[in-house]
Design a protein around this motif. Structure first.
Motif, PDB file in Angstrom:
ATOM      1  N   TRP A 150      -7.854   2.899  -5.707  1.00  5.95           N
ATOM      2  CA  TRP A 150      -7.328   1.859  -4.816  1.00  5.95           C
ATOM      3  C   TRP A 150      -8.318   1.577  -3.688  1.00  5.95           C
ATOM      4  O   TRP A 150      -8.632   0.430  -3.382  1.00  5.95           O
ATOM      5  CB  TRP A 150      -5.989   2.335  -4.263  1.00  5.95           C
ATOM      6  N   LEU A 175      -3.505  -1.331 -10.263  1.00  6.65           N
ATOM      7  CA  LEU A 175      -3.563  -1.018  -8.838  1.00  6.65           C
ATOM      8  C   LEU A 175      -4.907  -1.440  -8.230  1.00  6.65           C
ATOM      9  O   LEU A 175      -4.969  -1.859  -7.070  1.00  6.65           O
ATOM     10  CB  LEU A 175      -3.328   0.479  -8.619  1.00  6.65           C
ATOM     11  N   TYR A 223       8.042  -3.986  -9.022  1.00  4.71           N
ATOM     12  CA  TYR A 223       6.795  -4.749  -9.026  1.00  4.71           C
ATOM     13  C   TYR A 223       7.021  -6.206  -9.412  1.00  4.71           C
ATOM     14  O   TYR A 223       6.254  -7.084  -9.014  1.00  4.71           O
ATOM     15  CB  TYR A 223       5.758  -4.086  -9.930  1.00  4.71           C
ATOM     16  N   ILE A 239      -5.794   8.241  -8.494  1.00  3.26           N
ATOM     17  CA  ILE A 239      -5.176   6.917  -8.547  1.00  3.26           C
ATOM     18  C   ILE A 239      -5.360   6.207  -7.220  1.00  3.26           C
ATOM     19  O   ILE A 239      -5.772   5.037  -7.162  1.00  3.26           O
ATOM     20  CB  ILE A 239      -3.669   7.037  -8.879  1.00  3.26           C
ATOM     21  N   GLN A 240      -5.099   6.907  -6.119  1.00  5.93           N
ATOM     22  CA  GLN A 240      -5.265   6.300  -4.805  1.00  5.93           C
ATOM     23  C   GLN A 240      -6.742   6.119  -4.459  1.00  5.93           C
ATOM     24  O   GLN A 240      -7.107   5.179  -3.749  1.00  5.93           O
ATOM     25  CB  GLN A 240      -4.582   7.161  -3.744  1.00  5.93           C
ATOM     26  N   LEU A 272       5.049   5.963  -5.543  1.00  9.39           N
ATOM     27  CA  LEU A 272       4.626   5.820  -6.939  1.00  9.39           C
ATOM     28  C   LEU A 272       3.874   7.056  -7.430  1.00  9.39           C
ATOM     29  O   LEU A 272       4.028   7.461  -8.591  1.00  9.39           O
ATOM     30  CB  LEU A 272       3.737   4.582  -7.075  1.00  9.39           C
ATOM     31  N   LEU A 273       3.063   7.687  -6.561  1.00 10.49           N
ATOM     32  CA  LEU A 273       2.217   8.793  -7.004  1.00 10.49           C
ATOM     33  C   LEU A 273       3.005  10.003  -7.518  1.00 10.49           C
ATOM     34  O   LEU A 273       2.675  10.524  -8.585  1.00 10.49           O
ATOM     35  CB  LEU A 273       1.258   9.204  -5.883  1.00 10.49           C
ATOM     36  N   THR A 305       0.824  -1.210   0.000  1.00 12.47           N
ATOM     37  CA  THR A 305       0.000   0.000   0.000  1.00 12.47           C
ATOM     38  C   THR A 305       0.858   1.260   0.000  1.00 12.47           C
ATOM     39  O   THR A 305       0.576   2.230  -0.715  1.00 12.47           O
ATOM     40  CB  THR A 305      -0.938   0.006   1.218  1.00 12.47           C
ATOM     41  N   ASN A 336       2.678   2.947  -3.012  1.00 18.98           N
ATOM     42  CA  ASN A 336       1.933   3.954  -3.756  1.00 18.98           C
ATOM     43  C   ASN A 336       2.370   5.370  -3.399  1.00 18.98           C
ATOM     44  O   ASN A 336       2.292   6.278  -4.236  1.00 18.98           O
ATOM     45  CB  ASN A 336       0.434   3.825  -3.470  1.00 18.98           C
ATOM     46  N   ASN A 337       2.796   5.590  -2.158  1.00 19.29           N
ATOM     47  CA  ASN A 337       3.209   6.931  -1.746  1.00 19.29           C
ATOM     48  C   ASN A 337       4.436   7.406  -2.515  1.00 19.29           C
ATOM     49  O   ASN A 337       4.618   8.614  -2.706  1.00 19.29           O
ATOM     50  CB  ASN A 337       3.495   6.973  -0.245  1.00 19.29           C
ATOM     51  N   ASN A 396      -0.222  10.287   1.030  1.00 22.17           N
ATOM     52  CA  ASN A 396      -0.206  10.428  -0.427  1.00 22.17           C
ATOM     53  C   ASN A 396       0.441  11.718  -0.899  1.00 22.17           C
ATOM     54  O   ASN A 396       1.129  11.740  -1.919  1.00 22.17           O
ATOM     55  CB  ASN A 396      -1.632  10.348  -0.973  1.00 22.17           C
TER      56      ASN A 396
END
Length: 436
Positions: free
Chosen positions: A66, A120, A204, A62-63, A44-45, A38, A41-42, A268
């Motif tokens: 999720w 995602l 990934y 995007i989140q 990734l954004l 999870t 993602n922080n 985020n």
């Protein structure tokens, strides 16, 4: 709303107790892995924001997708667990997460914003399947008096995963991309953006491999499962009662909802915020080291909260932590430079106990209604999807002022701790036997 949880587990022999301890150990590894994924993602954004040239609204969308998975997949997950059993569902969830991780490879080759979002969503669906039963299982596997302490302790392993994830994502995604090492506000060429998009492939691929290995371990482990016989009996008992007469659950669902808005909203936009010239003045590749401190504070807070709740009531600890969270969020909004940055880091400590404590307070006294209550609280995790509202506020009024939304969330959590969490019409716990 059926959900495979237990209201009380009372092993009659020492071997059953050992089995439950071993099961908690396996579940702790699942808490770790979904926390780890999870929080990737922080990192990734901000990377995707540069690759696809996104505003804050589309970045946070995007989140949001999720967390929409929690709302859409919770009920199907419960039905799947009912059909194929607890252990097979865990394996299915891990494999679903692995498939979503592998989907990031073609998404980065195109590259495609919507294919990334789809990948995602698949990963989040797998995490939802894992979450649906794990939280209530841990909450009720022992004494009701220590349920908040117990869930905070196991959730600390989730926080351990979230603490390590920024290093992983920062090194393998941001540090290996032009956008991650460039100064804030730098504009990339199309060739640089295409090259940056492929930086997600290695991390990934590693994640997918770990998930497959973990799925094999879980498949080979002998986990206890709830017998179908007891599920049918509890369904008859549940029809005699109403969920809506339980104040702690009715107000607990929105409390989980807003707590997730607060937790996800901070994490985020953390990298984007502390990278601003007037705040931390650093690159996106350097910022994850501070994000590690944010999640590390959550881990420390959960271990500490687990101990404190053996001395004072869960409601008291939740109230003080919500006051602390509100105070540091207001400092973040009103201050600048390192003061604003460190106050935002400190909020992780105060957010730490919110989800597990609200969850256990929400199902307190539900008796035969524990299963439905757990399902509603799990669905409320979808509150993280409303982080897009903060993105919208950031685009309209500025990133720093958008954190006023988080401060408002802390006020509701305080209300829940002081009044909303008081149980009404407490029902006796039912006893549910486990079969290996």
């Amino acid at each position: 709303m059926p959900i495979t949880a237990v209201s009380e587990i009372e092993p009659s022999v020492s071997s059953a107790k050992a089995s439950h301890r071993a099961a908690l150990g396996v579940l702790a590894s699942l808490f770790f892995i979904w926390g780890f994924i999870t929080v990737i993602n922080n990192t990734l954004l901000p990377h995707l924001r540069s690759v696809f040239v996104l505003d804050y609204t589309r970045t946070t969308l995007i989140q949001s997708v999720w967390f929409i998975a929690y709302f859409l997949v919770s009920i199907p997950s419960a039905k799947l667990i009912e059909r194929i059993g607890y252990q097979r569902s865990l394996v299915t969830g891990l494999m679903l997460m692995a498939v979503g991780s592998l989907m990031m490879l073609p998404a980065s080759m195109v590259p495609s914003y919507w294919l990334v979002v789809t990948a995602l969503f698949v990963i989040a669906s797998g995490i939802t399947l894992l979450q649906v039963a794990a939280n209530p299982y841990v909450a009720v596997i022992g004494s009701p008096e220590t349920s908040s302490s117990r869930l905070n302790f196991v959730q600390a392993f989730n926080a351990l995963g979230t603490t390590l994830a920024p290093l992983f994502g920062g090194y393998l995604i941001l540090a290996r991309s032009t956008s991650g090492t460039a100064e804030a506000g730098a504009v990339l060429t199309e060739a640089e953006r295409l090259a940056d998009a492929q930086a997600v492939q290695l991390p990934y691929l590693i994640v997918a491999g770990v998930l497959v290995v973990l799925a094999i371990i879980v498949a080979m482990f002998r986990l206890p499962d709830i017998s179908a016989e007891n599920r049918r009996a509890s369904a008859e008992e549940r029809r005699k009662h109403s969920l809506w007469r339980h104040r702690n659950l009715v107000f607990g669902v929105p409390a989980i909802f807003v707590a997730l808005i607060a937790e996800i909203g901070v994490s985020n936009l953390f990298i984007n915020f502390i990278s601003l010239p007037e705040i931390g003045n650093m690159t996106h590749a350097d910022a994850p080291h501070y994000l590690l401190l944010l999640w590390g504070g959550m881990m420390v807070g959960r271990f500490g909260g687990s101990y404190l709740m053996r001395i004072w009531s869960a409601e008291t600890i939740l109230a003080w932590f919500s006051i602390g969270a509100f105070a540091v969020m207001m400092i973040t909004v009103l201050a600048s430079g390192s003061v604003a940055m460190w106050s935002l880091i400190l909020v992780g400590l105060f957010h730490s106990i919110m989800f597990p404590t609200i969850f256990t307070l929400g199902i307190r006294g539900l008796g035969p209604l524990t299963e439905e209550g757990s399902g509603l609280l799990t669905m409320a995790i979808s509150g993280g999807a409303l982080v897009v509202v903060q993105g919208w506020l950031a685009d309209l009024y500025g990133l720093q002022l958008s954190f006023l939304l988080i401060a408002a969330c802390e006020i509701y959590v305080l209300f829940y701790a002081l009044w909303g969490s008081r149980p009404t019409e407490v029902l006796p716990k039912k006893k549910v036997a486990l079969t290996a």
